[in-house]
Design a protein around this motif. Sequence first.
Motif, PDB file in Angstrom:
ATOM      1  N   ALA A 139      34.563  -5.483  10.459  1.00  0.00           N
ATOM      2  CA  ALA A 139      33.104  -5.634  10.504  1.00  0.00           C
ATOM      3  C   ALA A 139      32.599  -5.471  11.930  1.00  0.00           C
ATOM      4  O   ALA A 139      33.150  -6.055  12.869  1.00  0.00           O
ATOM      5  N   ASP A 140      31.578  -4.647  12.080  1.00  0.00           N
ATOM      6  CA  ASP A 140      30.912  -4.375  13.361  1.00  0.00           C
ATOM      7  C   ASP A 140      31.744  -3.524  14.318  1.00  0.00           C
ATOM      8  O   ASP A 140      31.312  -3.268  15.447  1.00  0.00           O
ATOM      9  N   LYS A 141      32.933  -3.086  13.899  1.00  0.00           N
ATOM     10  CA  LYS A 141      33.698  -2.174  14.747  1.00  0.00           C
ATOM     11  C   LYS A 141      32.984  -0.828  14.852  1.00  0.00           C
ATOM     12  O   LYS A 141      32.172  -0.465  14.001  1.00  0.00           O
ATOM     13  N   LEU A 142      33.334  -0.068  15.884  1.00  0.00           N
ATOM     14  CA  LEU A 142      32.784   1.266  16.076  1.00  0.00           C
ATOM     15  C   LEU A 142      33.842   2.301  15.712  1.00  0.00           C
ATOM     16  O   LEU A 142      35.035   2.096  15.943  1.00  0.00           O
ATOM     17  N   LEU A 143      33.402   3.406  15.150  1.00  0.00           N
ATOM     18  CA  LEU A 143      34.298   4.481  14.741  1.00  0.00           C
ATOM     19  C   LEU A 143      33.984   5.714  15.581  1.00  0.00           C
ATOM     20  O   LEU A 143      32.845   6.185  15.587  1.00  0.00           O
ATOM     21  N   PRO A 144      34.961   6.247  16.314  1.00  0.00           N
ATOM     22  CA  PRO A 144      34.683   7.414  17.161  1.00  0.00           C
ATOM     23  C   PRO A 144      34.191   8.610  16.354  1.00  0.00           C
ATOM     24  O   PRO A 144      34.617   8.837  15.219  1.00  0.00           O
ATOM     25  N   ASP A 145      33.301   9.371  16.957  1.00  0.00           N
ATOM     26  CA  ASP A 145      32.819  10.596  16.335  1.00  0.00           C
ATOM     27  C   ASP A 145      33.916  11.652  16.297  1.00  0.00           C
ATOM     28  O   ASP A 145      34.841  11.654  17.118  1.00  0.00           O
ATOM     29  N   VAL A 146      33.776  12.565  15.364  1.00  0.00           N
ATOM     30  CA  VAL A 146      34.546  13.812  15.369  1.00  0.00           C
ATOM     31  C   VAL A 146      33.546  14.884  15.791  1.00  0.00           C
ATOM     32  O   VAL A 146      32.730  15.349  14.986  1.00  0.00           O
ATOM     33  N   ILE A 147      33.572  15.253  17.056  1.00  0.00           N
ATOM     34  CA  ILE A 147      32.487  16.083  17.576  1.00  0.00           C
ATOM     35  C   ILE A 147      32.957  16.878  18.783  1.00  0.00           C
ATOM     36  O   ILE A 147      33.837  16.433  19.532  1.00  0.00           O
TER      37      ILE A 147
ATOM     38  N   ASN B 208      26.471   4.769   8.195  1.00  0.00           N
ATOM     39  CA  ASN B 208      27.271   3.977   9.133  1.00  0.00           C
ATOM     40  C   ASN B 208      28.669   3.849   8.546  1.00  0.00           C
ATOM     41  O   ASN B 208      28.870   4.072   7.342  1.00  0.00           O
ATOM     42  N   PRO B 209      29.665   3.527   9.352  1.00  0.00           N
ATOM     43  CA  PRO B 209      31.019   3.423   8.806  1.00  0.00           C
ATOM     44  C   PRO B 209      31.154   2.233   7.861  1.00  0.00           C
ATOM     45  O   PRO B 209      30.601   1.157   8.106  1.00  0.00           O
ATOM     46  N   GLY B 210      31.883   2.428   6.785  1.00  0.00           N
ATOM     47  CA  GLY B 210      32.265   1.311   5.943  1.00  0.00           C
ATOM     48  C   GLY B 210      33.449   0.578   6.555  1.00  0.00           C
ATOM     49  O   GLY B 210      34.079   1.049   7.511  1.00  0.00           O
ATOM     50  N   LEU B 211      33.775  -0.568   6.000  1.00  0.00           N
ATOM     51  CA  LEU B 211      34.881  -1.354   6.546  1.00  0.00           C
ATOM     52  C   LEU B 211      36.207  -0.621   6.419  1.00  0.00           C
ATOM     53  O   LEU B 211      37.068  -0.712   7.296  1.00  0.00           O
TER      54      LEU B 211
ATOM     55  N   ILE C 288      31.578  15.084  12.507  1.00  0.00           N
ATOM     56  CA  ILE C 288      31.044  13.898  11.826  1.00  0.00           C
ATOM     57  C   ILE C 288      30.621  12.867  12.862  1.00  0.00           C
ATOM     58  O   ILE C 288      31.356  12.582  13.818  1.00  0.00           O
ATOM     59  N   THR C 289      29.446  12.293  12.656  1.00  0.00           N
ATOM     60  CA  THR C 289      28.995  11.129  13.396  1.00  0.00           C
ATOM     61  C   THR C 289      28.288  10.214  12.403  1.00  0.00           C
ATOM     62  O   THR C 289      28.306  10.461  11.197  1.00  0.00           O
ATOM     63  N   ASN C 290      27.677   9.149  12.900  1.00  0.00           N
ATOM     64  CA  ASN C 290      26.943   8.225  12.043  1.00  0.00           C
ATOM     65  C   ASN C 290      25.592   7.897  12.650  1.00  0.00           C
ATOM     66  O   ASN C 290      25.425   7.909  13.877  1.00  0.00           O
ATOM     67  N   LEU C 291      24.643   7.599  11.776  1.00  0.00           N
ATOM     68  CA  LEU C 291      23.316   7.225  12.248  1.00  0.00           C
ATOM     69  C   LEU C 291      23.374   5.882  12.968  1.00  0.00           C
ATOM     70  O   LEU C 291      22.760   5.699  14.022  1.00  0.00           O
ATOM     71  N   VAL C 292      24.114   4.942  12.405  1.00  0.00           N
ATOM     72  CA  VAL C 292      24.339   3.637  13.029  1.00  0.00           C
ATOM     73  C   VAL C 292      25.836   3.492  13.264  1.00  0.00           C
ATOM     74  O   VAL C 292      26.640   3.762  12.364  1.00  0.00           O
ATOM     75  N   ALA C 293      26.213   3.067  14.447  1.00  0.00           N
ATOM     76  CA  ALA C 293      27.625   3.088  14.825  1.00  0.00           C
ATOM     77  C   ALA C 293      28.433   1.950  14.221  1.00  0.00           C
ATOM     78  O   ALA C 293      29.619   2.114  13.935  1.00  0.00           O
ATOM     79  N   ARG C 294      27.820   0.785  14.012  1.00  0.00           N
ATOM     80  CA  ARG C 294      28.614  -0.383  13.621  1.00  0.00           C
ATOM     81  C   ARG C 294      28.996  -0.334  12.146  1.00  0.00           C
ATOM     82  O   ARG C 294      28.235   0.125  11.295  1.00  0.00           O
ATOM     83  N   ALA C 295      30.180  -0.826  11.863  1.00  0.00           N
ATOM     84  CA  ALA C 295      30.684  -0.842  10.492  1.00  0.00           C
ATOM     85  C   ALA C 295      30.138  -2.043   9.724  1.00  0.00           C
ATOM     86  O   ALA C 295      29.912  -3.115  10.281  1.00  0.00           O
ATOM     87  N   SER C 296      29.938  -1.830   8.428  1.00  0.00           N
ATOM     88  CA  SER C 296      29.521  -2.920   7.544  1.00  0.00           C
ATOM     89  C   SER C 296      30.071  -2.652   6.153  1.00  0.00           C
ATOM     90  O   SER C 296      30.488  -1.535   5.836  1.00  0.00           O
TER      91      SER C 296
ATOM     92  N   ASP D   5      23.302  -1.038   2.949  1.00  0.00           N
ATOM     93  CA  ASP D   5      22.049  -1.782   2.839  1.00  0.00           C
ATOM     94  C   ASP D   5      22.049  -3.063   3.673  1.00  0.00           C
ATOM     95  O   ASP D   5      21.059  -3.798   3.695  1.00  0.00           O
ATOM     96  N   GLU D   6      23.143  -3.327   4.389  1.00  0.00           N
ATOM     97  CA  GLU D   6      23.161  -4.439   5.336  1.00  0.00           C
ATOM     98  C   GLU D   6      22.475  -4.082   6.654  1.00  0.00           C
ATOM     99  O   GLU D   6      22.204  -4.962   7.475  1.00  0.00           O
ATOM    100  N   LEU D   7      22.201  -2.807   6.859  1.00  0.00           N
ATOM    101  CA  LEU D   7      21.562  -2.371   8.098  1.00  0.00           C
ATOM    102  C   LEU D   7      20.072  -2.680   8.064  1.00  0.00           C
ATOM    103  O   LEU D   7      19.434  -2.632   7.012  1.00  0.00           O
ATOM    104  N   THR D   8      19.510  -2.953   9.228  1.00  0.00           N
ATOM    105  CA  THR D   8      18.073  -3.188   9.320  1.00  0.00           C
ATOM    106  C   THR D   8      17.343  -1.879   9.599  1.00  0.00           C
ATOM    107  O   THR D   8      17.934  -0.901  10.084  1.00  0.00           O
ATOM    108  N   ALA D   9      16.050  -1.875   9.314  1.00  0.00           N
ATOM    109  CA  ALA D   9      15.239  -0.694   9.618  1.00  0.00           C
ATOM    110  C   ALA D   9      15.263  -0.399  11.114  1.00  0.00           C
ATOM    111  O   ALA D   9      15.314   0.771  11.528  1.00  0.00           O
TER     112      ALA D   9
END
Length: 204
Positions: free
Chosen positions: A35-43, A55-58, A103-111, A115-119
Amino acid sequence: MIAEPPASHNRPADGGGAAPRPNPRPSREDLAAAADKLLPDVITAGLDVLFVGINPGLWSAATGWHFARPGNRFWPALYRGGFTPRLLHPSEQDTLPGLGLGITNLVARASARADELTAAELVDGARTLTSKVARYRPRWVAVVGVTAYRVGFSRPKAAFGPQPEQLAGARLWVLPNPSGLNAHFTPQTLGTAFAELREATRRE
């Protein structure tokens, strides 16, 4: 240009000829710690298409692989859409830049769920993505999830497919969320959606 695998969203779902697939199964402890870890981009610079998850899943954060949870249909849709020559395992994500993909993510932190992300997180993520696109200059940016796109970019009426605006000079496209929780799309219709993007990248 994107490397040229045979393009057809009617390809066999097993992606014949696939390499052996490692399948580590994270423990409950591993998932909780992710939870809340960051996942490096593939870029890398100059990609043809940069895919943007919400955002990344757990499961992804625990394994280090994007779209890694069993039941997520991103990799089959990528294959069915004609982007890859065979069905790739998430552990093969580092082969994507050789195909002009990233691949990247809109929000970096994992959850556990998107739907746990805020606006506010989605809006901040859109700003970060804009800076990233300006730096790496992909030709196309494909956001995988229309609801997150609408919130993050303040486009409440955005629909799937090509968007009228560009993002830091890149063409924008919105794809369905490939999560197994998205019952509105089957593997076949997801493949068709990805194939439409694939055809657009070949035309422009």
